[in-house]
Design an enzyme around this catalytic site. Structure first.
Site, PDB file in Angstrom:
ATOM      1  N   GLY A  51       0.022  -8.080  -2.343  1.00  0.00           N
ATOM      2  CA  GLY A  51       0.476  -8.210  -3.714  1.00  0.00           C
ATOM      3  C   GLY A  51       1.158  -6.926  -4.166  1.00  0.00           C
ATOM      4  N   CYS A  52       1.894  -7.010  -5.261  1.00  0.00           N
ATOM      5  CA  CYS A  52       2.645  -5.849  -5.729  1.00  0.00           C
ATOM      6  C   CYS A  52       1.720  -4.727  -6.190  1.00  0.00           C
ATOM      7  CB  CYS A  52       3.616  -6.241  -6.826  1.00  0.00           C
ATOM      8  SG  CYS A  52       2.887  -7.185  -8.185  1.00  0.00           S
ATOM      9  N   TYR A  53       0.706  -5.067  -6.987  1.00  0.00           N
ATOM     10  CA  TYR A  53      -0.224  -4.022  -7.441  1.00  0.00           C
ATOM     11  C   TYR A  53      -0.982  -3.399  -6.266  1.00  0.00           C
ATOM     12  CZ  TYR A  53       0.358  -5.321 -12.413  1.00  0.00           C
ATOM     13  OH  TYR A  53       0.838  -5.546 -13.676  1.00  0.00           O
ATOM     14  N   THR A  59      -0.039  -3.094  -3.236  1.00  0.00           N
ATOM     15  CA  THR A  59       0.868  -2.245  -2.462  1.00  0.00           C
ATOM     16  C   THR A  59       0.918  -0.839  -3.044  1.00  0.00           C
ATOM     17  OG1 THR A  59       2.230  -4.090  -1.698  1.00  0.00           O
ATOM     18  CG2 THR A  59       3.276  -1.919  -1.764  1.00  0.00           C
ATOM     19  N   ALA A  60       1.153  -0.759  -4.345  1.00  0.00           N
ATOM     20  CA  ALA A  60       1.242   0.555  -4.976  1.00  0.00           C
ATOM     21  C   ALA A  60      -0.101   1.275  -4.935  1.00  0.00           C
ATOM     22  CB  ALA A  60       1.727   0.414  -6.419  1.00  0.00           C
TER      23      ALA A  60
END
Lengths: 345, 345, 345, 345
Positions: free
Chosen positions: A147-149, A151-152
């Site tokens: 997911g995007c969150y 990943t960061a």
């Protein structure tokens, strides 16, 4: 060398459309189909004028996948599983953008998304945070794209987690509106989002178990076993997302209670060393802005000390690139034996 | 009852211009002068078209203040002190928007802003966070209006601090661009700020000592004295501001490690009780958006449990209103014996 | 074939920085220097984080230009002339982004910009609207790169002008904030520009004489000679720019009173034919959005009939690309005998 | 004097919600109901957090309207007619925000909106552009509130039209996203609209016949009869709307071919005289920005000469206020014999 033939299944959403564009212009991949349901028959660059792919969207036909080598699947959670299963049955290599193969435990999946359609497939999936699992991804047939969150957050926390330095962590994350997907509801209308900013998902967000699972995996066994209250099986994570009035971009501000004291220089060295040579991770000496990485596959990281036992790590990515379609292509490159950065610069 | 005569000194900045507008349309106050240096001679509504005050800006003349009863001073840090001193010498009641009278310890002030021009005046200044110091403000002759970040953070943390429930706190705060003031430099240009979002001031921000000072003051003596590592004189605060791509609006997300366990219901009750009857604080049951309070003097608060010993409190304000000029008028109302909400609704 | 050596003089502004990036990543050009005055010594990607050029800005040294083949000059109006003159004296090929060589008549230049520093140089300059003057540009040693508004307006009006079909035209143009340049003043601050939109330059804008000059040049002799009130030397142009609350993007809506009746189909055919095969002009059948061409060198055109003798033509460009640095590289490619699209896709 | 009882029917859309707020806080009106279908049962300030009206939305019950004196109806086109008819049958005074009563000719209505449900009612409706039809509105029982674009265009063009000075006019209009209404489709999503700008409705927009009808009505008989090609019954209007990346705000740039020469001073005098004393029209000497009138009922006008026989008039309004709900309350005030500006300042 001949090009590898790739299908992008589900190319009408934001991430799928970008994946189609990245494959389309990739020097070593051939986009053999970009599929959609409602928009089948329309040209992709009409549906998404910013994605300059002048091909017609088609309906996915699971009986006619034989000649494709690989696929990027961008279906809703739950709907992805049967498509991925069919593709895997034909021996295709698959990067899946949904959550369907991210959580190793089907019971945890069920808590957040409902019953899993094919728990057996979970075993063979590799969680595809490229920089933290590169060798596994090279060997994988099925990659669950993070997911995007996560990943960061995981790029921000990985170097500390691997050393067992995280006692607990609070992740205050902020994402642009495209993170909610097309058809994201009234909160994603211009009138609602402009000049606005608000937290959401405070009572639990689906990306939290994903972050916890991977942090735990990264931690050295002794460290995680010894965590108070964790019974060897959890890490203390608070995760709160917020909605930014911008299109593409995500920043995670990660506040870490350190398991042992580290000063700013030690922190900076740790991150510089860990990510030395990475093509898509930049450790910088100023706090990053999301605009710096817009429309790139980069993650910009900055770490700083907030006290003897507290550190903050900021990670900025483009949620559609490194947070979704860009990382999918990065992973696909590895799976296909190509240069990881091909087609992404 | 006759109107009180009020000067707004420094009406060319964002906060000063709003203060002038609020006084201008206030039913019980008369705006006798709005002053500016570079823009003296221009009409206020030409300099700030959004502020519908059709009066001419004039140069401040300290020799001609006799007939004003009170002033709101919106000068840069350091420059405010002599103006305030002169006004106080004439017996005027003053609300000062700068940092010059916020820190009780001149040595701490000097660390962050340089030498203080009139340390003796500090003793008589009241820190003007209205809801947390109302009675003192009623009696005050000089009110130091809080910074925008401290206003949000302290309203968010006050109820827990007063009960000694804060073991430590991390404040992840986000402000719109107007918070940087007019002439805020290249980072405040449209091209820099739009579609961007970034942390700043990570190595120390001037609002941090202000938050620490006031949190400590709010805490019961026993609680602060017993804090580990604090030597009875500090509270463990991490504060990191971020710049939002919007004009007016500020959200503080405050992550509190609780000194003792509290569940969500207990937290909600604590906040509802503490702020019952407050005209400008709304405790709501969903996370607030900054747009909800835009162009109002409101602070919207939401508190939630993130675990047995962790809570999050969100505070949303308009940084120019409750974070500056609105609170200044609220305080001035109290100082002048008026209804606190007069002219603010 | 070896690479051509190129200097970008004035790389600290928006257009110059993009020009430096385009040359830097150009497969056939070598960026030998990117110059700046105030920011000399800083790295370009620090000054402009979005421009990923990791080289140090240097001071321009007119005595050390010998080894460069060509230059893109992005200096303020007036300041460009001596730099261009020096470079031309050394035989370098130059694309100049200022207005200094756009107006063929030094007297007209003086009306809008002040006295011209080297009127003799005007004779050898070619007005570089690529699609309308391609062959001249191939032979040119000095190209005056068009302004952003003229680029959009002339691409929109060229096909009609060349056929003598324009009786008069009203150009309602809208540009994003980057069009005002770095340091564009208070109107370009985020607080001023966001949620705002306004006309400006209503009493005369410098791009108007440029549009008039080039429209007249495009018109067939008989047509322009016969225009009522024009005395063979003018075309009736109304031009009004507006400021959009966005970063990069420009739309010109051109309302044409036709010299003879044309229906929608005839208009569409005229435009499709005129721009057939153009790599950077797309004639589309729906009104274009500026977002469609963001960060590209494209101009998207749409023409429609508004009545028997009235047509509207919309042109959308990215003001920094086709409106400035992108077109500069496109022109430089032609001057150097390269493929026109090299490095721009 | 007792308060008049007012229903706002259709309070879940942007304009209806603002109408409800304006009535709610109006000193002389009582909001007896705010109705909605899908959102009935929810509190208005939950559906629209910016509208601070703490009342519950209810279903409209046409059998229980007896005790209301007046209504503002904000229904979709077509759906408004039966509601308005029922209210008029009970003797209620009605301001209708839809297009259902704006066009005097049912055949023209049918061309743009489909068959009209009650053509007889058209006769008694007054077109409610307040400043141009004040006396008729005072006597009206049913007011058709103008569209947002016609409001700006007609205020801009009225003074010239009344004097027969308009030979033809091109209206290049730009509106913020709220003009498309709630549920305005994908084009109104944040991702589509931000950093974008585009024309739409180029092949015909429903506000065009409304503008033409009213311009013709304003023109002196002789002037309109003599217009070439108009057969005494039409005025030559080109109207092209564009979508701005902002929330609330509308600017109409009206380019007029003058029927006789007028210089800038004569134009300025004409406008200053025509609108002298108007509480909500400001004739200003600089081009207006939409931000200047945000959240106000004002229209800011600026007129300038573009040549001996061409003028431009800019009109800036807030599309939800003067372009919809604000003007509705202004009209209702007149109909009820109240001060026109009551509750709007």
């Amino acid at each position: 060398m001949s090009e590898q033939r790739v299908i992008v299944a589900g190319a009408s959403g934001f991430a799928g459309a970008l994946a189609a564009e990245l494959v389309w212009r990739h020097p070593r991949l051939e986009l053999v189909a970009a599929t959609a349901r409602a928009e089948a028959g329309e040209r992709l660059d009409r549906v998404h004028p910013r994605r300059r792919v002048p091909i017609e969207l088609t309906e996915l036909d699971l009986d006619r996948l034989e000649d494709a080598d690989a696929a990027i699947v961008s279906y809703p959670h739950g709907a992805a599983t049967p498509v991925v299963a069919a593709m895997r049955g034909l021996g295709m290599q698959v990067v899946d953008l949904s959550a369907d193969f991210r959580l190793v435990d089907a019971a945890v999946y069920e808590l957040w998304y409902g019953p899993h359609g094919d728990p057996d497939l979970l075993e063979n999936a590799v969680y595809g945070l490229t920089e933290l699992a590169r060798e596994d991804i090279r060997e994988a047939e099925l990659v669950a794209n993070p997911g995007c969150y996560p990943t960061a957050a995981l790029l921000a926390l990985g170097p500390l987690a691997e050393r067992g330095l995280i006692a607990s962590v609070t992740i205050d994350a902020k994402s642009g509106v495209s993170g909610a997907g097309r058809g994201g509801g009234e909160g994603t209308s211009f009138v609602s989002a402009t000049e606005n900013f608000s937290p959401y998902g405070v009572d639990g967000h689906r990306h939290q178990p994903e972050i916890e699972q991977e942090l735990l995996r990264l931690m050295p066994a002794a460290s995680s076993a010894s965590r108070p209250g964790a019974a060897g099986s959890a890490v203390d994570v608070a995760f709160v997302p917020h909605l930014l009035p911008l299109d593409q971009g995500l920043l995670a501000s990660c506040y870490v209670d350190l398991a042992e004291p580290l000063d700013g220089e030690a922190l900076a060295d740790l991150y510089a060393d860990r990510y030395a040579g990475e093509p898509f991770v930049e450790v910088v000496d100023v706090p990053p802005g999301v605009r710096d990485v817009r429309e790139t596959n980069l993650c910009r990281l900055h770490v700083a000390s907030l006290g003897e036992r507290q550190a903050v790590v900021f990670a900025a990515i483009d949620n559609l690139w490194k947070g979704a379609a860009g990382q999918a292509v990065q992973n696909l490159n590895l799976m296909l034996g190509l240069d990881e950065a091909e087609g992404l610069e």
